[in-house]
Design a protein around this motif. Structure first.
Motif, short mmCIF file in Angstrom:
data_model
loop_
_atom_site.label_atom_id
_atom_site.label_comp_id
_atom_site.label_asym_id
_atom_site.label_seq_id
_atom_site.Cartn_x
_atom_site.Cartn_y
_atom_site.Cartn_z
N ASN A 101 -26.51 -3.42 7.26
CA ASN A 101 -26.83 -3.77 5.87
C ASN A 101 -27.96 -4.78 5.81
O ASN A 101 -28.91 -4.65 5.02
CB ASN A 101 -25.57 -4.32 5.20
N GLU A 102 -27.88 -5.80 6.66
CA GLU A 102 -28.92 -6.82 6.69
C GLU A 102 -30.26 -6.23 7.15
O GLU A 102 -31.31 -6.58 6.62
CB GLU A 102 -28.50 -7.96 7.63
N ALA A 103 -30.19 -5.33 8.14
CA ALA A 103 -31.41 -4.70 8.64
C ALA A 103 -32.06 -3.84 7.56
O ALA A 103 -33.29 -3.83 7.41
CB ALA A 103 -31.11 -3.85 9.87
N LEU A 104 -31.25 -3.14 6.77
CA LEU A 104 -31.78 -2.32 5.69
C LEU A 104 -32.45 -3.21 4.65
O LEU A 104 -33.56 -2.91 4.18
CB LEU A 104 -30.67 -1.48 5.06
N ASP A 105 -31.79 -4.29 4.27
CA ASP A 105 -32.38 -5.22 3.29
C ASP A 105 -33.72 -5.75 3.78
O ASP A 105 -34.70 -5.84 3.02
CB ASP A 105 -31.43 -6.38 3.01
N ALA A 106 -33.78 -6.10 5.07
CA ALA A 106 -35.03 -6.64 5.62
C ALA A 106 -36.11 -5.57 5.67
O ALA A 106 -37.29 -5.85 5.40
CB ALA A 106 -34.77 -7.21 7.02
N ALA A 107 -35.73 -4.34 6.00
CA ALA A 107 -36.72 -3.26 6.16
C ALA A 107 -37.36 -2.87 4.84
O ALA A 107 -38.53 -2.46 4.82
CB ALA A 107 -36.06 -2.05 6.81
N VAL A 108 -36.61 -2.97 3.74
CA VAL A 108 -37.16 -2.55 2.44
C VAL A 108 -37.67 -3.72 1.62
O VAL A 108 -38.18 -3.50 0.51
CB VAL A 108 -36.10 -1.77 1.63
N ALA A 109 -37.57 -4.94 2.13
CA ALA A 109 -38.00 -6.11 1.37
C ALA A 109 -39.47 -5.98 0.96
O ALA A 109 -40.33 -5.67 1.79
CB ALA A 109 -37.80 -7.38 2.20
N GLY A 110 -39.72 -6.16 -0.32
CA GLY A 110 -41.08 -6.10 -0.83
C GLY A 110 -41.61 -4.70 -1.06
O GLY A 110 -42.77 -4.53 -1.46
N ARG A 111 -40.80 -3.68 -0.81
CA ARG A 111 -41.22 -2.29 -1.00
C ARG A 111 -40.66 -1.75 -2.31
O ARG A 111 -39.52 -2.02 -2.67
CB ARG A 111 -40.72 -1.40 0.14
N GLU A 112 -41.45 -0.96 -3.01
CA GLU A 112 -40.98 -0.26 -4.20
C GLU A 112 -40.31 1.02 -3.73
O GLU A 112 -40.95 2.07 -3.61
CB GLU A 112 -42.15 0.03 -5.13
N LEU A 113 -39.03 0.93 -3.45
CA LEU A 113 -38.36 2.04 -2.78
C LEU A 113 -36.92 2.15 -3.24
O LEU A 113 -36.14 1.20 -3.15
CB LEU A 113 -38.40 1.82 -1.25
#
Length: 260
Positions: A101-113
């Protein structure tokens, strides 16, 4: 058990006549291989303006193995042997789900996704197959050992390559997503041509390049110094190459895309 953790993103809009936007699926287990695949899946989803769906499966077979009185586990760092406990396994899976969950949050941070995390319990391959649809793009990490034996393709990845109803991308943690041509092999000849490559895939790359490799060894030589784009294989081509060299996919220096 199935849990959806959804996050809102921008609404998808498309012009009439456009190819429908596919989902990008990432199968995660908190390993460095799957986290590298997650980063690639985010990039693909952004490029395609597609929804990202991350899947974490609590392995039912692993939990079941804890019921055997002889079941033991060996610490990866300590080398200590200890009894395999179901409660310890479930606690470990819960921790792993939090890391995913944390990795997903970090991976999409700042992305319009638009994205979501799905957590389920069952057999990993079966759960992934139940989620995937024909129009999806499934991104998998290579799993195995590095070092003396080299990187190898894990059994889960092998099964999904052969059985998934959708396009599968095999990703290596050593790779970066570098634009370049989508490389394909020559078709099987008159009367046995493969279906055309989906336009949605071609748009992710800078043109196409047709390779004339006749066998696994020749293909590996042609791609030895390539560092961009990807290789696309139809399943019959993959089966032929795998018969010649079972570990070829693991050694190729670019992403490998397998289409049904």
């Amino acid at each position: 058990m199935n849990v959806d953790v959804s996050r809102s993103g921008p609404e998808e809009t498309g012009e009439e006549g456009e190819i429908p936007v596919m989902r990008v699926l990432a199968l995660l287990d908190a390993s460095r291989h799957s986290l590298a695949a997650l980063a690639a899946a985010v990039d693909f989803a952004v490029m395609r303006q597609a929804e990202l769906v991350a899947l974490y499966v609590e392995d039912q077979d692993l939990l079941g193995s804890a019921g055997f009185p002889f079941a033991r586990e060996i610490g990866a760092a300590s080398g200590r042997v200890r009894r395999l406990s179901r409660s310890d396994l479930e606690a470990g899976m819960a921790r792993q789900a939090r890391r995913v969950n944390e990795a997903l949050d970090a991976a999409v941070a700042g992305r319009e996704l638009q994205h979501q995390l799905r957590v389920s319990r069952g057999r990993v391959v079966s759960e992934a197959l139940s989620l995937a649809g024909p129009g999806d793009l499934l991104v998998l990490g290579k799993a195995g050992l590095s070092g003396h034996w080299g990187v190898r393709l894990g059994s889960t990845s092998r099964a999904l390559i052969l059985e998934a109803p959708c396009t599968v991308i095999i990703w290596d943690e050593r790779l970066s997503l570098a634009r370049g041509p989508l490389r394909t092999l020559d078709g099987p000849g008159a009367g046995g041509e493969f279906p055309p490559v989906p336009e949605a895939l071609i748009r992710l790359f800078d043109g196409r390049e047709v390779l004339q490799a006749s066998d696994a060894r020749q293909l590996e030589r042609q791609l030895a110094h390539v560092d961009n784009g990807a290789l696309l294989l139809h399943r019959p081509q993959l089966a032929r190459l795998a018969d010649q060299d079972a570990d070829l996919l693991a050694r190729l220096p670019i992403p490998v895309i397998v289409v049904p």
